[in-house]
Design a protein around this motif. Structure first.
Motif, short mmCIF file in Angstrom:
data_model
loop_
_atom_site.label_atom_id
_atom_site.label_comp_id
_atom_site.label_asym_id
_atom_site.label_seq_id
_atom_site.Cartn_x
_atom_site.Cartn_y
_atom_site.Cartn_z
N THR A 162 4.36 7.96 0.80
CA THR A 162 4.48 7.52 2.01
C THR A 162 5.91 7.11 2.46
O THR A 162 6.01 7.25 3.76
CB THR A 162 3.69 6.15 2.36
N TYR A 163 6.81 7.06 1.57
CA TYR A 163 8.13 6.94 1.78
C TYR A 163 9.16 7.67 0.81
O TYR A 163 8.94 7.58 -0.33
CB TYR A 163 8.27 5.36 1.84
N THR B 217 0.87 -1.17 -0.18
CA THR B 217 0.10 -0.10 -0.02
C THR B 217 0.86 1.11 -0.05
O THR B 217 0.32 2.53 -0.23
CB THR B 217 -0.82 -0.03 1.35
N ASP B 218 2.07 1.11 0.32
CA ASP B 218 3.10 2.29 0.29
C ASP B 218 3.36 2.79 -1.20
O ASP B 218 2.96 2.07 -2.15
CB ASP B 218 4.35 1.95 0.86
N LYS C 16 5.49 8.80 5.84
CA LYS C 16 5.44 8.11 7.06
C LYS C 16 6.80 8.03 7.53
O LYS C 16 6.99 7.75 8.47
CB LYS C 16 4.76 6.81 6.85
N ARG C 17 8.05 7.79 6.31
CA ARG C 17 9.02 7.46 6.64
C ARG C 17 10.02 7.89 5.55
O ARG C 17 9.70 8.06 4.49
CB ARG C 17 9.34 5.94 7.06
N VAL C 18 11.20 8.40 6.16
CA VAL C 18 12.55 8.87 5.16
C VAL C 18 13.70 8.08 5.67
O VAL C 18 13.84 8.33 6.86
CB VAL C 18 12.63 10.51 5.49
N VAL C 19 14.43 7.53 4.51
CA VAL C 19 15.61 7.08 4.90
C VAL C 19 16.77 7.85 4.38
O VAL C 19 16.57 8.36 3.37
CB VAL C 19 15.83 5.55 4.17
N ILE C 20 17.58 8.08 5.25
CA ILE C 20 18.80 9.09 4.92
C ILE C 20 19.93 8.40 4.67
O ILE C 20 20.41 7.59 5.57
CB ILE C 20 18.64 10.05 6.21
N GLY C 21 20.78 8.90 3.85
CA GLY C 21 22.06 8.41 3.64
C GLY C 21 22.99 9.47 2.97
O GLY C 21 22.62 10.55 2.82
N GLY C 22 24.21 8.99 2.59
CA GLY C 22 25.05 9.93 1.88
C GLY C 22 25.99 10.67 2.64
O GLY C 22 26.92 10.82 2.10
N ALA C 23 25.65 11.36 3.91
CA ALA C 23 26.46 12.15 4.76
C ALA C 23 25.97 12.01 6.14
O ALA C 23 24.68 11.61 6.40
CB ALA C 23 26.15 13.53 4.28
#
Length: 693
Positions: A347-348, A290-291, A415-422
């Motif tokens: 949602t993401y 459903t996302d 609803k959610r965030v994924v963080i990368g890179g720094a």
């Protein structure tokens, strides 16, 4: 090798044996991280047992797995481009785009397109051991092209569209590719470079919705041109092409790093490497069919590529966007047209810290225009949001009253965030979570480990770390004597991060010496020396505290982490970007700052300027304005807990934007310190001269 503090989540490096459970190694020095959910990952979310049962061990296999489960579900969405025009903004000509609605390709349609590309490659005679390159911005056609080539055991060499001309030529020449998949948008640039790439004899052009393949007059006569739609409209798949089966040990991607420290290197990643990351993501993302996912980071970055493979295997719809069309205030969105996120209602999404900082600064500027009382209420609620949410119904009431309009800019469903890179500062983490009502999961990875090292679990409310090791990852801290970091440090061990397991790449393409220096075999595992310095807490969570190349010892013997100080100071609203400079013969550090114009004009007004329309160039050259920014930066640094050695003693402002095109930041928006040092050498020398240091 010194240092024996380890962490791991499973005992096996064989993907066919992965069960999704944690394993404990009965060996002194090993440590297994604790999880809120106990000793098993959620089985309904993990792809480990599902991939095991379906015998999925390649990227096309993961796509086929998703198609078999979600045949008629929407898979990839692209917005309809209606019009293109040019406008003058702050003296610069900027392209403005008008968009319509999103249109979809179903899962079955995506697979059909992939097989058509694969058939095209087969009929041209491409196969095992061959390589092609993709030089295009993020879009559905990028993913389809890559999968079609991988089906035929053809390695895909990815090249950022924002690399310098020399770096692009280096990547295309070193890999000796004969074919390049590109797009109408970057074709003019590629056309200029093809004369320096004699091996390239064919290009496939992904069309623009309005301009088709675009202007091909500058493409050398020796290079043939194939429109991408011509491949998709051929309508037939060679049955023999379907008989080709890629192997998990095949090199799938040769991914060129963004070159923050020099010439880009090609990292050789096998299907096995990337699938291990795909499985690890599935355990931590906690998404279902459903996302809705909004894609705007470069697919030439391993984080985005591996993540999208995982999402398709999980049945998620991917909405394609770009950093320039993300919101209604994004630079390429025409007046009257809505940003991509408003229509996609994601949602993401994945992001990098710099993008979050810019979104928050946009919010801050909008709040400043609301008046003193509303501004005070807004920031008071943000600062105390985590406590206010504990009061029944109050949190939801405040969300609707104060944050509803702000959240609508990103679709209102995030609803959610994924963080990368720094590194992500704790201030940005807390403020974004409070304002947008979503969880932020900070991850840590590298191209050399298929982006998979560690990641936060969604339930973790703390900040300042990047979670524990991902599924099937060894993590080891090795002593670094020069920096005085040891695995025996108290209260928590510290040292250089070494990563082992199936995610670790084969090495660097055509660079045996660098491969030997960075990768090694030990204990039956392949290991990668990251160069990052980490601290690991009692729950096995990783906190990156330094990087060897970013660590500078000042004259008094104190080590300064440039990246850590920059990540903290960049949260000040006047700072769009900054670079700290330090020399081992000096006692102080200095900084060059790219300011936010609207905030800088307010600072200028406070120090006596009356011309509200003063240009950015004029403001950056004014001594009073520079001093005012320095004082604000120093006060902010003290509030954030930086030591006096981590706070700049002098600042100079620059009107030059740091973009990948300028060569001062990488395609992943990381600082290129060598190039910045050369660009601002005189400015840094002048600052130290004025300090008398």
């Amino acid at each position: 090798m010194k240092g024996r503090f380890y962490a791991r989540t499973v005992c096996t490096t064989d993907l066919n044996k992965m069960s999704g459970k944690q394993g404990v190694l009965d060996r002194k020095g090993w440590y297994v991280k604790a999880l809120p959910s106990g000793d098993e990952w959620p089985q309904d979310l993990s792809l480990a047992p599902q991939f095991k049962q379906a015998r999925v061990d390649t990227l096309p296999g993961a796509l086929k797995f998703g198609v078999d489960k979600f045949t008629n579900k929407e898979c990839m969405a692209t917005r309809k481009l209606l019009a293109r025009q040019r406008e003058t903004v702050d003296g610069k000509i900027i392209e403005k785009l008008s968009f319509g609605e999103y249109t979809w390709r179903k899962y079955s349609e995506v697979l059909e397109c992939v097989e058509l590309v694969g058939s095209f490659m087969f009929e041209l005679g491409f196969g095992i051991g061959d390589r092609i390159s993709i030089f295009a911005e993020t879009r559905a056609d990028w993913f389809i092209s890559a999968m079609g080539c991988l089906q035929q055991r053809v390695a895909v060499c990815t090249v950022y569209t924002t690399l310098s001309d020399d770096a692009i030529v280096h990547a295309l020449t070193e890999t000796e590719v004969k074919m390049v998949f590109t797009s109408c948008e970057v074709l003019p640039r590629l056309s200029r470079l093809l004369k320096r790439c004699p091996n390239v004899t064919r290009i496939v052009v992904m069309e623009d919705q309005l301009d088709g393949v675009g202007d091909t007059s500058h493409v050398p006569e020796s290079v043939s041109i194939t429109p991408f739609l011509q491949i998709l409209n051929s309508g037939k798949v060679n049955p023999s092409a379907r008989l080709v089966n890629p192997k998990s040990t095949d090199v799938a991607i040769i991914m060129y790093t963004s070159g923050s420290t020099g010439t880009p290197k090609g990292v050789e990643l096998t299907h096995h490497n990337i699938i291990s990351s795909v499985v690890a993501y599935s355990c931590q993302m906690q998404v279902d069919e459903t996302d809705r996912y909004l894609s705007f980071l470069p697919l030439a970055h391993i984080l985005e590529l591996a993540c999208e493979v995982a999402l398709i295997a999980l049945g998620i719809t991917i909405y394609y966007s770009s950093p320039f069309t993300l919101t209604s205030s994004s630079p390429k969105i025409a007046s009257g047209s809505e940003g991509d996120s408003i229509l996609a209602r994601p949602t993401y999404m994945n992001s990098v810290p710099l993008m979050l900082d810019r979104i928050l600064k946009g919010v801050s500027q909008a709040v400043e225009r609301q008046g003193r009382v509303k501004k005070a209420i807004f920031y008071a609620v943000v600062a105390n949001k985590q406590w206010l949410d504990r009061i029944p119904f109050l949190g939801k009431f405040l969300d609707g009253l104060i944050f509803r309009k702000v959240r609508a800019e990103l679709g209102g469903c995030l609803k959610r965030v994924v963080i990368g890179g720094a590194p992500l500062s704790s201030e940005t983490h807390l403020n974004f979570r409070a304002i947008f009502g979503c969880t932020l999961q900070v991850g840590y990875g590298s191209t050399e480990t298929a982006s998979c090292i560690s990641g936060m679990v969604e339930e973790d409310p703390t900040t300042g770390h990047c979670g524990g090791p991902c599924l099937n990852v060894f993590l080891r801290l090795a002593d670094w004597e020069e920096g005085n970091y040891k695995s025996t440090d108290k209260p928590f061990p510290r040292g250089e991060v070494l990563i082992g397991g199936p995610c670790v790449a084969r090495g660097y393409f055509k660079r045996p010496d660098e491969t030997k220096e960075t990768f090694f075999e030990e204990g039956g595992e392949r290991w990668f020396r990251s160069g990052d310095i980490a601290e690991m807490d009692n729950l096995g969570r990783v906190r990156i505290i330094d990087r060897k190349k970013d660590l500078v010892k000042l004259k008094h013997g104190e080590y300064i982490s440039l990246g850590n100080a920059e990540a903290t100071l960049k949260t000040l609203n006047v700072v769009d970007n900054m670079c700290i400079f330090a020399e081992s013969t000096r006692d102080k550090i200095v900084a060059v700052v790219v300011p936010v114009l609207e905030v800088l004009r307010k600072i200028a007004t406070n120090v006596g300027f009356k011309d509200s329309d003063m240009t950015l160039e004029h403001l950056c050259q004014d001594t009073c304005v520079n001093n005012a920014v320095l004082k604000a930066l120093q006060a902010h640094g003290r509030r954030c807990g930086l030591s006096r050695y981590e706070i700049p003693a002098a600042v100079r402002l620059t009107a030059e934007l740091w973009t990948p095109d300028s060569g001062l930041v990488t395609a992943a928006l990381k600082l290129r310190r060598k190039q910045l040092g050369q660009q601002y050498r005189d400015m840094v020398r002048d600052m130290y001269t004025c300090l008398g240091d």
